[in-house]
Design a protein around this motif. Structure first.
Motif, PDB file in Angstrom:
ATOM      1  N   UNK A  67       0.165  12.932  17.162  1.00 35.96           N
ATOM      2  CA  UNK A  67       0.288  11.905  16.131  1.00 35.96           C
ATOM      3  C   UNK A  67       1.639  12.053  15.459  1.00 35.96           C
ATOM      4  N   UNK A  68       2.205  10.922  15.097  1.00 33.12           N
ATOM      5  CA  UNK A  68       3.470  10.917  14.375  1.00 33.12           C
ATOM      6  C   UNK A  68       3.298  10.042  13.141  1.00 33.12           C
ATOM      7  N   UNK A  69       3.916  10.456  12.047  1.00 34.17           N
ATOM      8  CA  UNK A  69       3.852   9.646  10.833  1.00 34.17           C
ATOM      9  C   UNK A  69       5.221   9.553  10.208  1.00 34.17           C
ATOM     10  N   UNK A  70       5.422   8.467   9.496  1.00 37.06           N
ATOM     11  CA  UNK A  70       6.646   8.247   8.718  1.00 37.06           C
ATOM     12  C   UNK A  70       6.206   7.702   7.358  1.00 37.06           C
ATOM     13  N   UNK A  71       6.569   8.402   6.309  1.00 36.41           N
ATOM     14  CA  UNK A  71       6.195   8.009   4.954  1.00 36.41           C
ATOM     15  C   UNK A  71       7.457   7.756   4.138  1.00 36.41           C
ATOM     16  N   UNK A  72       7.461   6.650   3.401  1.00 39.32           N
ATOM     17  CA  UNK A  72       8.579   6.283   2.541  1.00 39.32           C
ATOM     18  C   UNK A  72       8.048   6.082   1.132  1.00 39.32           C
ATOM     19  N   UNK A  73       8.723   6.679   0.174  1.00 40.70           N
ATOM     20  CA  UNK A  73       8.309   6.550  -1.228  1.00 40.70           C
ATOM     21  C   UNK A  73       8.678   5.148  -1.730  1.00 40.70           C
ATOM     22  N   UNK A  74       7.701   4.433  -2.310  1.00 43.78           N
ATOM     23  CA  UNK A  74       7.957   3.090  -2.851  1.00 43.78           C
ATOM     24  C   UNK A  74       7.770   3.053  -4.365  1.00 43.78           C
ATOM     25  N   UNK A  75       7.478   4.165  -4.945  1.00 43.12           N
ATOM     26  CA  UNK A  75       7.318   4.305  -6.384  1.00 43.12           C
ATOM     27  C   UNK A  75       7.275   5.786  -6.709  1.00 43.12           C
ATOM     28  N   UNK A  76       7.049   6.110  -7.949  1.00 40.17           N
ATOM     29  CA  UNK A  76       7.028   7.530  -8.301  1.00 40.17           C
ATOM     30  C   UNK A  76       5.842   8.261  -7.671  1.00 40.17           C
ATOM     31  N   UNK A  77       4.727   7.556  -7.496  1.00 36.40           N
ATOM     32  CA  UNK A  77       3.550   8.189  -6.901  1.00 36.40           C
ATOM     33  C   UNK A  77       2.989   7.408  -5.713  1.00 36.40           C
ATOM     34  N   UNK A  78       3.652   6.349  -5.282  1.00 40.99           N
ATOM     35  CA  UNK A  78       3.172   5.524  -4.163  1.00 40.99           C
ATOM     36  C   UNK A  78       4.024   5.763  -2.927  1.00 40.99           C
ATOM     37  N   UNK A  79       3.350   5.824  -1.792  1.00 38.73           N
ATOM     38  CA  UNK A  79       4.010   6.005  -0.508  1.00 38.73           C
ATOM     39  C   UNK A  79       3.571   4.899   0.451  1.00 38.73           C
ATOM     40  N   UNK A  80       4.500   4.436   1.259  1.00 38.72           N
ATOM     41  CA  UNK A  80       4.183   3.534   2.368  1.00 38.72           C
ATOM     42  C   UNK A  80       4.217   4.384   3.635  1.00 38.72           C
ATOM     43  N   UNK A  81       3.101   4.404   4.352  1.00 37.63           N
ATOM     44  CA  UNK A  81       2.960   5.326   5.477  1.00 37.63           C
ATOM     45  C   UNK A  81       2.630   4.551   6.752  1.00 37.63           C
ATOM     46  N   UNK A  99      -3.932  15.748   7.267  1.00 35.84           N
ATOM     47  CA  UNK A  99      -2.640  16.423   7.237  1.00 35.84           C
ATOM     48  C   UNK A  99      -1.618  15.639   6.411  1.00 35.84           C
ATOM     49  N   UNK A 100      -1.572  14.312   6.590  1.00 36.46           N
ATOM     50  CA  UNK A 100      -0.605  13.473   5.871  1.00 36.46           C
ATOM     51  C   UNK A 100      -0.882  13.480   4.371  1.00 36.46           C
ATOM     52  N   UNK A 101      -2.136  13.367   3.984  1.00 37.24           N
ATOM     53  CA  UNK A 101      -2.480  13.399   2.559  1.00 37.24           C
ATOM     54  C   UNK A 101      -2.005  14.693   1.914  1.00 37.24           C
ATOM     55  N   UNK A 102      -2.249  15.794   2.585  1.00 42.73           N
ATOM     56  CA  UNK A 102      -1.842  17.085   2.043  1.00 42.73           C
ATOM     57  C   UNK A 102      -0.314  17.173   1.938  1.00 42.73           C
ATOM     58  N   UNK A 103       0.381  16.673   2.954  1.00 46.61           N
ATOM     59  CA  UNK A 103       1.847  16.724   2.934  1.00 46.61           C
ATOM     60  C   UNK A 103       2.416  15.838   1.829  1.00 46.61           C
ATOM     61  N   UNK A 104       1.831  14.665   1.595  1.00 51.97           N
ATOM     62  CA  UNK A 104       2.358  13.751   0.584  1.00 51.97           C
ATOM     63  C   UNK A 104       2.035  14.213  -0.835  1.00 51.97           C
ATOM     64  N   UNK A 105       0.887  14.814  -1.029  1.00 53.37           N
ATOM     65  CA  UNK A 105       0.547  15.328  -2.354  1.00 53.37           C
ATOM     66  C   UNK A 105       1.467  16.489  -2.728  1.00 53.37           C
ATOM     67  N   UNK A 106       1.815  17.307  -1.743  1.00 53.37           N
ATOM     68  CA  UNK A 106       2.666  18.476  -1.994  1.00 53.37           C
ATOM     69  C   UNK A 106       4.157  18.190  -1.846  1.00 53.37           C
TER      70      UNK A 106
END
Length: 138
Positions: A92-106, A66-73
């Motif tokens: 489940x709970x997730x928190x994702x923060x963008x650390x670059x144009x295509x990188x996420x810290x999750x 689910x997280x991969x799909x949400x971050x790609x989109x």
């Protein structure tokens, strides 16, 4: 008849070997039985813990899909995403923060219905759809 009376005289002079031998055998058998019961109990506890881990691992795998799909989109102007997902066997709970144009810290946290917790941190590259720097938190 004289022989038979000689036999009974020898029995009267016995020092009592059978009773201590019987007690020692009973204690040995009891110790072996208690040891096997303890091993059985340890195996039951191990299988219960394994079942909790398998359930948490399954939740984590479903959450990662689910997280991969949400971050790609995710749109490019979004800097962070957070959500709680409910499953049949937990949440489940997730928190994702963008650390670059295509990188996420999750950070993902899964809690099973039996209150078993499984937390991880990782970095996600949205162009290659790959996970790196996987770190399990205890």
């Amino acid at each position: 008849m004289k022989r038979l009376s000689h036999f009974f005289v020898n029995i009267k002079n016995e020092q009592g070997v059978i009773f201590p031998f019987t007690i020692m055998c009973a204690l040995l058998i009891s110790a072996l039985f208690l040891h096997s019961v303890t091993l059985y109990d340890a195996e039951i506890q191990f299988f219960e813990e394994e079942e909790k881990w398998y359930e948490a691992d399954y939740l984590m795998k479903q959450t990662l899909i689910y997280v991969k799909q949400a971050l790609v989109n995710a749109p490019e102007n979004v800097s962070s995403l957070s959500q709680t997902i409910l499953f049949v066997h937990g949440q489940a709970a997730y928190h994702a923060t963008r650390i670059g144009s295509t990188m996420w810290s999750v950070t993902v946290s899964c809690v099973t219905s039996r209150q078993f917790r499984y937390d991880v941190q990782f970095q996600f590259h949205s162009l290659t759809n790959s996970i790196s720097a996987w770190k399990e938190l205890y």
